[in-house]
Design an enzyme around this catalytic site. Structure first.
Site, mmCIF file in Angstrom:
data_model
loop_
_atom_site.group_PDB
_atom_site.id
_atom_site.type_symbol
_atom_site.label_atom_id
_atom_site.label_comp_id
_atom_site.label_asym_id
_atom_site.label_seq_id
_atom_site.Cartn_x
_atom_site.Cartn_y
_atom_site.Cartn_z
ATOM 1 N N LYS A 97 0.833 -1.180 -0.515
ATOM 2 C CA LYS A 97 -0.110 0.055 -0.093
ATOM 3 C C LYS A 97 0.850 1.167 0.086
ATOM 4 C CE LYS A 97 -3.903 1.330 3.079
ATOM 5 N NZ LYS A 97 -4.607 1.118 3.737
ATOM 6 N N SER A 153 -9.699 1.028 2.946
ATOM 7 C CA SER A 153 -8.418 1.577 2.434
ATOM 8 C C SER A 153 -7.478 1.264 1.079
ATOM 9 C CB SER A 153 -7.847 3.067 2.773
ATOM 10 O OG SER A 153 -6.979 2.707 4.002
ATOM 11 N N SER A 178 -9.330 -1.435 6.653
ATOM 12 C CA SER A 178 -8.958 -1.416 5.676
ATOM 13 C C SER A 178 -8.560 -3.150 5.244
ATOM 14 C CB SER A 178 -8.548 -0.666 5.536
ATOM 15 O OG SER A 178 -9.568 1.116 5.977
#
Length: 460
Positions: free
Chosen positions: A77, A153, A177
């Site tokens: 990420k 996310s 997330s």
């Protein structure tokens, strides 16, 4: 090259059946071919990856041990620092930051285990998102239906692993997330106990709730990565002393002495037929002994929102004052609301948190594992704003985390296990354990995987 798992790649690289260079070339070719459709990657570190692959091959040729994840391509990420690159955290504002001077701790640990970084992944701006949509870099797309959300996310992480671009990715989880994109993209994800894995070198969102962890297509890959990621680190003050407890090889057999309960009430009433059916199938597969309700779970979720808003807005106050127009309006407005919260609201939310921890600790004195849906529904369409849950019209963006927030709120370890119902997109179920009991949650996930609950294969 046809690989099914990180464990398979590492075994073949270590025995010389494959070279790490060939594996990385294959991964880079997959990314080149599929990322224009999925929009999972915001950065591809091809030159670095090829150099690291050559080093792994040199170790193998010299008869040295290249590590348990030898030659395994992974991505992170884009809130994890990558040396020489700007850490975007999904934002426009962060483009102006200087490049990172060192890799994040977890990148260093995977590299030490022989894994090879191939890039950074799309995410919701500043991790304040459950959808996988990003105003600045576009939405990461669900590999099972390109018109649907990947979840957030850590949306790029879910999309990249779910689409088999890489077998392993790192995400972060503050309110869900890791688990939300794992559920929507049909893969396994681990949110460890708060304080288990180092956040050193990762861009913060809400420090008292932020977790980091792996996402993978198999449970054993999840366990391999988790073991490699553990250890003390001065870069994260929240890291607990008991940060290293390896899981090792998991069994396919269910321990008959484990006490397993299904969460009802709140966790059954607001979902869809898909979330309820997924939970029923997992409960039946594990012969769960009881259905129970957790008191005060609605208050816990509300308190989680207060803490998230207050802490995130405090981190962003300077930019909110000077660069408000450079935020996604949805993210900006939630942070501005948090900046207006009185201190009494934050303190009361922390009191709710302490009380809820005691409530759940008492439940874990009676049960070893709790089962709950990971998301209330399968992946919504990209751009969809509302959804019907429990007879009510609810906003998509906050409510995809209905079932995940209460557990990250008190730092519990959770594995999201995927399943695909007939004529349906994937959906996940949470395997929830007491603090520091990741091994139990992973073992249950492995049992389920052996009984057919496996990562979904994209049809698109």
């Amino acid at each position: 090259m046809d690989w099914t798992s990180a464990a398979e790649i590492a075994e073949k690289v270590c025995t010389g059946s494959w070279t790490a260079t060939a594996v990385i070339d294959d991964a880079l070719a997959r990314i080149s071919a599929q990322n224009p459709r999925l929009n999972a990657f915001t950065l591809v570190t091809a030159e670095r990856a090829r150099q690291e692959a050559a080093h792994v091959d040199q170790l193998v040729a010299a008869g040295k041990n290249p590590g348990p994840l030898a030659g395994v391509p992974f991505a992170v990420k884009n809130l994890f620092d990558i040396q020489g690159e700007v850490t975007l955290a999904g934002s426009k504002i962060n483009r102006d930051l200087p490049p990172a001077t060192a890799d994040a701790t977890l990148i260093q640990r995977l590299a030490a285990a022989g894994a090879i970084l191939v890039g950074a992944l799309n995410m919701g701006e500043y991790a304040y998102d459950f959808t996988g949509e990003n105003l600045h870099y576009g939405p990461s797309r669900n590999p099972h239906d390109l018109q649907r959300m990947s979840g957030g996310s850590s949306g790029g992480s879910g999309s990249a692993v779910g689409g088999s671009l890489v077998p392993l990715a790192l995400g972060s989880d503050t309110n869900g997330s890791i688990r939300v994109p794992s559920s929507l993209c049909g893969i396994f994800g681990l949110k460890p106990t708060y304080g288990r894995l180092s956040r050193g070198g990762s861009f913060p969102f809400c420090p008292s709730l932020d977790h980091v962890g792996p996402m993978a297509r198999t449970v054993q890959d999840l366990a391999l990565a988790y073991d490699a990621l553990q250890g003390p680190d001065d870069r994260d003050a929240a890291l607990a002393e008991r940060a290293t407890e390896p899981v090792g090889v998991l069994s396919n057999d269910l321990d008959p002495h484990l006490r397993i309960a299904v969460l009802g009430g709140y966790f059954a009433q607001q979902g869809t037929d898909a979330s309820r059916e997924a939970l029923r199938r997992v409960a039946d597969a594990l012969a769960a002994q009881a259905t129970i309700e957790i008191p005060e779970v609605i208050a816990a979720r509300a308190a989680a929102y207060v803490i998230t808003n207050a802490e995130s807005s405090n981190l962003h106050l300077p930019n909110l004052r000077t660069r408000a127009a450079d935020y996604d309006p949805d993210v900006r407005d939630r942070m501005l609301a948090g900046a207006l919260l009185p201190a009494t609201a934050y303190l009361q939310a922390q009191r709710v948190r302490a009380r809820f921890q005691k409530i759940v600790a008492e439940i874990f004195s009676q049960y070893d594992i709790l089962l709950a849906p990971a998301t209330p529904m399968t992946a919504p369409a990209i751009g969809q704003k509302t959804m019907e849950l429990g007879g009510e019209e609810m906003l998509v963006r906050p409510h995809l985390g209905l079932y995940t927030q209460p557990f990250s709120f008190i730092g519990l370890p959770v594995v999201s296990v995927p399943l695909q119902l007939p004529d349906s997109l994937p959906i996940g179920v949470q395997i929830i354990a007491a603090p520091w009991q990741e091994a139990k949650a992973l073992q249950i996930a492995r049992v389920l995987e052996a009984r057919g609950f496996r990562s979904a294969i994209p049809q698109t």
